[in-house]
Design a protein around this motif. Structure first.
Motif, PDB file in Angstrom:
ATOM      1  N   TRP A  97       6.551  10.270  89.987  1.00 31.05           N
ATOM      2  CA  TRP A  97       5.737   9.296  89.816  1.00 31.05           C
ATOM      3  C   TRP A  97       5.869   8.580  88.228  1.00 31.05           C
ATOM      4  N   LEU A  98       5.792   9.709  87.329  1.00 24.90           N
ATOM      5  CA  LEU A  98       5.579   9.407  85.872  1.00 24.90           C
ATOM      6  C   LEU A  98       6.905   8.792  85.472  1.00 24.90           C
ATOM      7  N   GLN A  99       8.214   9.303  85.914  1.00 25.75           N
ATOM      8  CA  GLN A  99       9.440   8.910  85.694  1.00 25.75           C
ATOM      9  C   GLN A  99       9.604   7.454  85.959  1.00 25.75           C
ATOM     10  N   PHE A 100       9.274   7.315  87.591  1.00 25.59           N
ATOM     11  CA  PHE A 100       9.475   6.085  87.969  1.00 25.59           C
ATOM     12  C   PHE A 100       8.569   4.962  87.409  1.00 25.59           C
ATOM     13  N   ALA A 101       7.501   5.222  86.894  1.00 19.89           N
ATOM     14  CA  ALA A 101       6.641   4.290  86.076  1.00 19.89           C
ATOM     15  C   ALA A 101       7.396   4.041  84.851  1.00 19.89           C
ATOM     16  N   VAL A 102       7.977   4.934  84.178  1.00 17.73           N
ATOM     17  CA  VAL A 102       8.695   4.395  82.833  1.00 17.73           C
ATOM     18  C   VAL A 102      10.102   3.684  83.295  1.00 17.73           C
ATOM     19  N   PHE A 103      10.821   4.153  84.439  1.00 14.81           N
ATOM     20  CA  PHE A 103      11.827   3.384  84.833  1.00 14.81           C
ATOM     21  C   PHE A 103      11.534   1.891  85.298  1.00 14.81           C
ATOM     22  N   LEU A 104      10.371   1.752  85.828  1.00 14.07           N
ATOM     23  CA  LEU A 104      10.083   0.327  86.173  1.00 14.07           C
ATOM     24  C   LEU A 104       9.756  -0.408  84.985  1.00 14.07           C
ATOM     25  N   ALA A 105       8.917   0.173  83.764  1.00 15.09           N
ATOM     26  CA  ALA A 105       8.697  -0.488  82.838  1.00 15.09           C
ATOM     27  C   ALA A 105       9.808  -0.894  81.969  1.00 15.09           C
TER      28      ALA A 105
END
Length: 483
Positions: free
Chosen positions: A438-446
């Motif tokens: 989830w943390l990786q995904f948040a960074v990816f979306l940002a």
């Protein structure tokens, strides 16, 4: 806060020419070719390579995991079928989100599709390399040296077979859709025949005792196995990327999606039961080229395993071909909207294919296949794909409300329960990926939002056209909605 830029379904269809001859593309794919294309996009690494990972998590209960993963996909497949029939354009979920939820959401969906398709292509190419080695060993007793068959993260220097299969797929896609569809149909027939032969061999040695204990890790193992098994279904949405090259997209795309999901689910469950019933879950779990190993153990000969390896080489190559096709068509749609550079929308008048975009995609995705270890981003790919599927279900709800009169050749059954269940299943599997993902995904979306803000929003074809809200072309209501 300004209202989102939303393109009406009629504008998307009108711009693409999807009710006529689409944007320089030619309509060459009938229903049979679409079904073969869908099977070609789905059946590959997930069952030939990924089965062992799913079994390691769930044991014999992997069959339940496959069914749960299929349910997640089926509810979303209903939504894809409705939207694919109503908005038959090459952009697939990206275009659907543009029509239902707005430009910024659509860009993030396209951003996630880059991850989904890019990681899928690279991972599938790496799996192809494993089975090429298995086939060489079966035929000649030799194997490629590790330096040429694995990337630095896996003890080699360069994964040359992975680069080769991506280059071959690129060359075939450049030649034309008719040639690509014909090759995909032939390869789909071969791999279905191989997997049916595997089932016949596996069930000939089936032992009930190999299915006990059925769920050694309990519900947690089944959930983890479902997340792993989900990767086996990635690719069914690629059918909707053929909206501008199908002969009758409004009718055939929904049918092709439903038929493909039925075939693939039955096939996966049958293969998993045959493998575990023949030699036991402990022997299948975590073993590379597991299907070849099962056949070798049952027959006592390397010949059968070689045949399975040949089927895997064909099957996985067809996945690379089909997924690369889908990626180039989505990029073409995003480029047409101005959200990425225009080079991706250029279609060759000679081959009626996006030649430059295809070659760029092949070159970019060959790099991670050749040199990178993809294990670290597999969960990121899974969560991104699940997020896209959730958005597609939300889009059906949004368009039913905003566009009740839209011409829909297929309607989601049990509406609104089915799309809501699709959203729920997607969120459950996303949760199972863990907080690090989830943390990786948040960074990816940002990062995606930053790219959209710096480039996409400024270069969008809608920039300055209207301040906000829905955009509809003059006279679009009079556009023909049936082929």
């Amino acid at each position: 806060m300004p209202a989102p830029r939303i393109k009406s379904p009629r504008l998307l269809v009108a711009e693409s020419g999807a009710d006529r001859e689409g944007h320089g593309l030619k309509r060459t794919m009938g229903l049979f070719q679409l079904i073969c294309f869908g099977v070609g996009a789905i059946v590959g690494t997930g069952i030939f390579v990924g089965l062992s990972d799913s079994v390691a998590q769930a044991g014999p209960a992997v069959v339940v995991s496959f069914v749960l993963a299929a349910l997640t996909c089926v509810f979303t497949a209903f939504s894809f079928a409705e939207l694919g029939g109503a908005i038959p354009v090459s952009g697939s979920s990206y275009s659907f989100a543009y029509a239902g939820l707005g430009e910024s959401t659509a860009f993030l969906v396209g951003w996630c599709l880059l991850l989904e398709y890019g990681v899928s292509i690279s991972a599938v190419a790496v799996g192809w390399s494993q089975y090429v080695n298995e086939l060489l060993h079966s035929l000649t007793g030799l194997q490629l040296p590790a330096a040429l068959s694995a990337g630095p993260g896996d003890g080699g220097v360069i994964n040359l077979p992975a680069v080769i299969v991506i280059a071959m797929a690129s060359a075939l896609l450049v030649r034309g859709v008719r040639e690509s569809a014909g090759a995909t149909a032939a390869m789909a027939a071969v791999k279905l025949a191989i997997l049916l032969a595997f089932c016949a061999i596996g069930y000939s040695a089936f032992k009930d005792g190999n299915l006990t204990p059925f769920s050694p890790a309990g519900l947690g193992g089944i959930g983890a196995g479902t997340t792993a098994a989900f990767f086996s279904y990635i690719g069914f949405d690629a059918i909707t990327t053929a909206g501008e090259e199908a002969k009758n997209p409004r009718r055939h795309i929904p049918v092709a999606i439903m038929v493909c999901m039925g075939i693939v689910t039955l096939l996966y469950c049958a293969v998993a039961l045959a493998a575990i019933g023949a030699i036991g879950g402990d022997q299948v779990a975590g073993r590379p080229a597991a299907l070849s190993y099962v056949v070798n153990e049952v027959t006592g000969s390397a010949i059968g395993g070689g045949v399975i390896a040949f089927g895997a080489v064909v099957a996985i190559a067809s996945v690379v071909l089909a997924v690369m096709y889908g990626q180039t068509r989505i990029l073409m749609s995003m480029s047409r909207d101005g959200l990425i550079p225009r080079v991706f929308e250029k279609v060759s008048p000679k081959t009626s294919t996006p030649v430059a975009g295809t070659l760029i995609v092949g070159a970019v995705f060959a790099l991670p296949a050749a040199f990178a270890s993809l294990d670290a981003v597999m969960n990121l790919c899974t969560i991104g794909t699940l997020a896209i599927m959730a958005v597609v279900n939300v889009t059906v709800l949004a368009l039913r409300r905003r566009e009740p009169g839209l011409d829909r050749s297929f309607r989601v059954p049990l509406y609104p329960v089915a799309p809501l269940l699709g959203i729920g299943f997607c969120l459950y599997l996303m949760w199972e990926t863990g907080w690090r993902t989830w943390l990786q995904f948040a960074v990816f979306l940002a990062a995606g939002l930053a790219v959209y803000g710096l480039y996409g929003r400024r270069h969008s074809t809608l920039a300055g056209a209207v301040p906000a809200g829905e955009v509809t072309p003059a006279g679009a209501e009079r556009e023909p909605q049936a082929v």
